[in-house]
Design a protein around this motif. Structure first.
Motif, PDB file in Angstrom:
ATOM      1  N   ILE A 232       0.851  -1.191   0.000  1.00 24.94           N
ATOM      2  CA  ILE A 232       0.000   0.000   0.000  1.00 24.94           C
ATOM      3  C   ILE A 232       0.886   1.241   0.000  1.00 24.94           C
ATOM      4  O   ILE A 232       1.758   1.387   0.862  1.00 24.94           O
ATOM      5  N   VAL A 233       0.652   2.132  -0.965  1.00 22.66           N
ATOM      6  CA  VAL A 233       1.387   3.388  -1.066  1.00 22.66           C
ATOM      7  C   VAL A 233       0.401   4.533  -0.908  1.00 22.66           C
ATOM      8  O   VAL A 233      -0.622   4.571  -1.607  1.00 22.66           O
ATOM      9  N   VAL A 234       0.684   5.443   0.012  1.00 19.89           N
ATOM     10  CA  VAL A 234      -0.160   6.608   0.250  1.00 19.89           C
ATOM     11  C   VAL A 234       0.711   7.855   0.170  1.00 19.89           C
ATOM     12  O   VAL A 234       1.719   7.947   0.887  1.00 19.89           O
ATOM     13  N   ASP A 235       0.323   8.806  -0.694  1.00 19.37           N
ATOM     14  CA  ASP A 235       1.096  10.036  -0.873  1.00 19.37           C
ATOM     15  C   ASP A 235       2.569   9.729  -1.132  1.00 19.37           C
ATOM     16  O   ASP A 235       3.470  10.326  -0.530  1.00 19.37           O
ATOM     17  N   ASP A 236       2.816   8.781  -2.030  1.00 20.42           N
ATOM     18  CA  ASP A 236       4.176   8.396  -2.430  1.00 20.42           C
ATOM     19  C   ASP A 236       4.965   7.711  -1.313  1.00 20.42           C
ATOM     20  O   ASP A 236       6.174   7.499  -1.462  1.00 20.42           O
ATOM     21  N   ARG A 237       4.320   7.370  -0.225  1.00 17.80           N
ATOM     22  CA  ARG A 237       5.021   6.712   0.880  1.00 17.80           C
ATOM     23  C   ARG A 237       4.465   5.308   1.089  1.00 17.80           C
ATOM     24  O   ARG A 237       3.253   5.095   1.079  1.00 17.80           O
ATOM     25  N   LEU A 238       5.374   4.374   1.296  1.00 13.51           N
ATOM     26  CA  LEU A 238       4.987   2.997   1.541  1.00 13.51           C
ATOM     27  C   LEU A 238       4.429   2.870   2.956  1.00 13.51           C
ATOM     28  O   LEU A 238       5.054   3.299   3.927  1.00 13.51           O
ATOM     29  N   LEU A 239       3.232   2.315   3.076  1.00 15.44           N
ATOM     30  CA  LEU A 239       2.614   2.114   4.377  1.00 15.44           C
ATOM     31  C   LEU A 239       3.070   0.753   4.912  1.00 15.44           C
ATOM     32  O   LEU A 239       2.666  -0.290   4.411  1.00 15.44           O
ATOM     33  N   THR A 240       3.932   0.782   5.928  1.00  9.05           N
ATOM     34  CA  THR A 240       4.496  -0.463   6.455  1.00  9.05           C
ATOM     35  C   THR A 240       3.949  -0.836   7.826  1.00  9.05           C
ATOM     36  O   THR A 240       4.081  -1.984   8.247  1.00  9.05           O
TER      37      THR A 240
END
Length: 400
Positions: A232-240
């Motif tokens: 999952i990527v949100v606002d170009d950031r990987l949600l880890t």
């Protein structure tokens, strides 16, 4: 000392901002870059000069148009000189690719895993394949600047540590450290290494190389095979997540008291959608090919099993749509090869769920990278981390 460090970081941020700008909008001139990034023209000119010399960028000849005056020189990310390596360790083998900075696959290699699926042997093979591809590069014209590794299961990227991989039977594996040891004193010495979950890296492949750059809407990559996972990527950031375990949607419960899952619980998405749900007990190793054979020979119950798994996939897609309101969900993994018997059932269920709520179903596409999605995504992980200096993450340099 702090001032010097801050100046180095600022310069690195500006350098990589130029690279990312040209990745998303190739062909811009120095003046256009300065305007877009709000930098002075002299700063952009100096940084572009460095990036051209190092192999990040190239400039092309201006096409004559007959107009008077000096025409700006278009700049592009260089697809030839700097190389990324990506490795996937999966349930059925090890796959490695070499890609350009723009995601073109330059070379690939694969090795099957033994039935025992020994983690140390798997990482030894990954190291050998990485070195094989490195030896095939047109050196010194080409240079490897980053290595990514995608693993099935929960990963702590900061330490390069695999928490668990249920379908491989691996737990508490220092995968990054082990791979570093196998690459020590080789031609890949000193190259930054990054480790992450396989679905997470595949999501980054879609972001970095699939036109997802700059999109603010969530992007979800759903991996479908023996297991089920999501990146999952949100606002170009990987949600880890807090412990690196975000995206383990294969262990979301879809049916209370359903079939037993590899994690020990019942009714998980993996148990309802993965290969175990579509094959007789003990035949899971045959994967998508075995399911295709059963469908083609019209084995009893095969069509119903695939359609049922597809229906549960539609339910999972609906849940992900409700939870994240994504701009796009990308399907990947070996199960996608089953095609219409599997996917059409999923889309029917998804559309039915959306219609019942008076909602629009999320946009669902199939990954353009096919069987290379995780390995290419691992290469994309390296580019993602190297070109985003402010996003902290684990980096294990292959030491001397």
């Amino acid at each position: 000392m702090q001032l010097i460090a801050d100046q180095h970081l600022l310069k690195d941020l500006n350098r990589m901002a130029i690279v990312r700008q040209l990745s998303a909008w190739p062909g811009q001139s120095r003046a256009a870059l300065a305007e877009a990034l709000q930098l002075t023209k002299s700063t952009v000119s100096a940084l572009v000069k460095e990036l051209l010399a190092e192999g990040w960028l190239l400039e092309r000849e201006v096409v004559a148009t007959g107009e008077l005056g000096r025409r700006p020189t278009p700049l592009f990310v260089d697809p030839g000189r700097l190389v990324l390596l990506g490795a996937e360790v999966g349930v059925d083998g090890v796959q490695v690719v070499a890609t350009s900075l723009t995601g073109d696959v330059l070379a690939r290699a694969r090795s099957p895993l033994d039935a025992a699926r020994d983690p140390h042997l798997a990482l030894v093979r990954a190291a050998k394949l990485l070195l094989q591809l490195h030896a095939r590069l047109d050196t010194p014209a080409q240079r490897v600047i980053g290595i990514g590794l995608g693993l099935p299961g929960g990963v702590d990227e900061q330490r390069g540590h695999l928490h668990f991989a249920h379908n491989l039977g691996w737990r508490d594996l220092p995968a990054g450290t082990l791979l570093v040891e196998h690459l020590r004193a080789t031609g890949l010495q000193g190259v930054p290494l990054f480790v992450q979950n396989d679905a997470d890296v595949a999501a980054l492949g879609e972001l970095e190389f699939g036109g997802g750059e700059g999109a603010s809407d969530p992007l979800i990559y759903l991996s479908l095979g023996l297991g089920v996972g999501a990146g999952i990527v949100v606002d170009d950031r990987l949600l880890t997540g807090a412990h690196g375990l975000a995206g383990e949607v294969g262990h979301m419960t879809l049916e209370i008291d359903g079939p037993r899952c590899s994690c020990g619980r019942r009714g998980c998405a993996e148990a309802m959608i993965g290969f175990r749900a579509m094959l007789p007990a003990g035949d899971e190793a045959g994967g998508a090919a075995a399911i295709q054979r059963r469908l083609q020979t019209r084995q009893p119950g095969s069509t119903e099993a695939v359609a049922s798994a597809g229906n549960y996939l539609g339910l999972l897609l609906g849940n992900l749509g409700a939870a994240y309101d994504p701009g796009r969900i990308v399907l990947g993994g070996a199960a996608v090869e089953l095609g219409a018997p599997f996917l059409e059932a999923a889309f029917r269920t998804l559309e039915s769920l959306a219609a019942a709520a008076g909602a629009v179903p999320p946009t669902v596409t199939v990954s353009r990278f096919g069987a290379d999605a995780v390995a290419v995504g691992a290469a994309a992980l390296a580019r993602y981390r190297l070109t985003r200096p402010l996003i902290a993450a684990g980096r294990l340099a292959v030491a001397a």
